[in-house]
Scaffold this active site. Structure first.
Site, mmCIF file in Angstrom:
data_model
loop_
_atom_site.group_PDB
_atom_site.id
_atom_site.type_symbol
_atom_site.label_atom_id
_atom_site.label_comp_id
_atom_site.label_asym_id
_atom_site.label_seq_id
_atom_site.Cartn_x
_atom_site.Cartn_y
_atom_site.Cartn_z
ATOM 1 N N ASP A 296 0.816 -1.226 0.000
ATOM 2 C CA ASP A 296 0.000 0.000 0.000
ATOM 3 C C ASP A 296 0.847 1.273 0.000
ATOM 4 O OD1 ASP A 296 -2.415 -1.617 0.337
ATOM 5 O OD2 ASP A 296 -1.761 -1.854 2.417
ATOM 6 N N HIS B 77 -4.089 -1.291 -6.590
ATOM 7 C CA HIS B 77 -3.401 -0.057 -6.965
ATOM 8 C C HIS B 77 -4.420 1.002 -7.378
ATOM 9 C CE1 HIS B 77 0.506 -2.474 -7.959
ATOM 10 N NE2 HIS B 77 0.226 -2.412 -6.686
#
Length: 428
Positions: A13, A41
């Site tokens: 992340d 993403h």
């Protein structure tokens, strides 16, 4: 020509998709090499968000070819849904710009069910996404896996499914006592998906090899982060693949091809989803502030991410594990205008101070050595000229402790809000 690897240097992340999307403007190929649709993403272009799970971040650039390498475990249901969703947004996806390795291991309904029942029936929660990633890699390693190319052959698919189901059937029926799809039900679904997705099947090994030989620019896009690597990560709270730079060679190309840049994508602070140790985790209002301002909610799971100060001993460890050449620091804007700013430069552990983590360390038992940093405030546009002195000090502290330079700085969600200190595509 440049071969560039984008690696998450924390617990995932970190903003890899944003960096990959930006680099894809000059790339000929963008390649996913490990993981599956447990990745998430987020790309922001002209204020509009695009969420990707399997398809590489180069998909928003018409000239860029997107490759899913053989190291990826592929959920054909998820791939089909993602293609359909992106096409509905007007994003061009065809057999001309998406190439999926025929050797990708397939995630079946059995893998997802096994993932879910294991997590719900164990006292030690891993925090799995429930996407079937681990069980699919298990089948791959134990040679029971189904490959993407097997979906196109009725007899071969049925026989491979029978092998995969043989042991799982006993687990579902006798141990976990859950209902599961019959072999024929799963066969019908997978074969139909295979016919639909067959157009994307390709010899990706040769595509990558030929691109490199022709002097093309190739960007390898990692998923998750080094600290979730099955070998280097905080085991057992890890994913099931090699998220370090080693995954490039096992999941996409050969060690004979050199890498020009290995960029470690790193948030200006630290986050983690799911269970596992987190030395700098914040449980106070500061942690909640970072969580809220940073929008720290998982794209794949929808779970709130745990937040804490930047951990330099772990970042230095990641740099060593993946032989990082530089750092791309992201989400710097989240730390702007804070009253308090700290960074972890080391640990107190077993009676001594250490400044780089290592595989055997018990991160539950370390005491972070935190130093106060001067807070900074940044504008909507950051340049080398208007960068606050306090931010420069923050960056220099990171570089000095980790031992590699910061090559780019992301200070907002859009493509334009990145400051590059280095041209990754320039030789020498």
């Amino acid at each position: 020509m440049s071969n560039i690897v984008i690696v998450g240097a924390q617990w995932g992340d970190e903003g890899k998709g944003k960096i990959a999307d930006t680099l894809a403007e000059k790339a000929d190929l963008v390649v996913r090499y490990q993981g599956g649709n447990n990745a998430g993403h987020t790309l922001v272009v002209n204020g509009k968000k695009t969420f990707l799970h399997l398809i590489p971040s180069g998909v928003l650039h018409q000239h860029t070819k997107c490759v899913i390498g053989h190291g990826v475990v592929l959920d054909p249901v998820a791939l089909d849904e993602e293609i359909t969703r992106l096409q509905a947004k007007g994003i061009a996806i065809s057999a001309e710009n998406l190439f999926v390795s025929e050797s990708c291991t397939i995630i079946t309904s059995y893998h997802k069910l096994l993932d879910a029942v294991r997590e719900s029936n164990t006292s030690e929660k891993i925090g799995t996404t429930g996407k079937g990633i681990g069980p699919a890699y298990e089948d791959k390693v134990s040679r029971k896996g189904i490959k993407f190319k097997h979906l196109f052959d009725k007899d071969l698919l049925r026989s491979r499914l029978a092998i995969s189901l043989a042991e799982k059937e006993t687990l579902f029926r006798d141990l976990y006592k859950v209902e599961y799809p019959t072999l024929e039900q799963e066969f019908d679904k997978l074969f139909a998906l295979g016919q639909k997705l067959k157009q994307y099947a390709a010899d990706t090994f040769s595509i990558i090899d030929q691109a490199i030989a022709a002097g093309k620019n190739v960007v390898y896009e990692g998923a998750q982060g080094v600290l979730l690597d099955v070998d280097y990560g905080t085991y057992p709270f890890v994913t099931s693949s090699n998220t370090s730079v080693a995954g490039v060679y096992s999941g996409a190309t050969t060690a004979g091809h050199g890498l020009d840049h290995v960029i470690g994508i790193t948030k200006a602070y630290t986050t983690r989803v799911g269970e596992g140790p987190f030395p700098t985790e914040l449980f106070d209002d500061v942690g909640k502030f970072i969580q809220h301002k940073g929008g720290e909610i998982g794209v794949t799971t929808g779970r709130i991410r745990r937040c804490g100060w930047l951990d330099l001993p772990l970042l230095k460890y990641s740099a060593k594990c993946s032989n990082l050449t530089s750092i791309a620091l992201t989400k710097v804007d989240v730390l702007s205008d804070m009253d308090t700013l700290k960074v972890c430069i080391g640990y107190k552990y077993e009676g001594k101070e250490i400044y780089c983590a290592y595989p055997g360390i018990d991160l539950y038992k370390v005491e972070p050595i935190l130093v106060e940093m001067e807070p900074f405030s940044i504008d909507e546009t950051v340049t080398k000229d208007n960068m606050p002195a306090a931010l420069k000090t923050y960056l220099k502290t990171i570089e000095n402790h980790v031992g590699i330079p910061i090559s780019s700085l992301a200070y907002g969600p859009s493509r334009e809000q990145i400051l590059f200190f280095e041209d990754y595509f320039k030789k020498g």
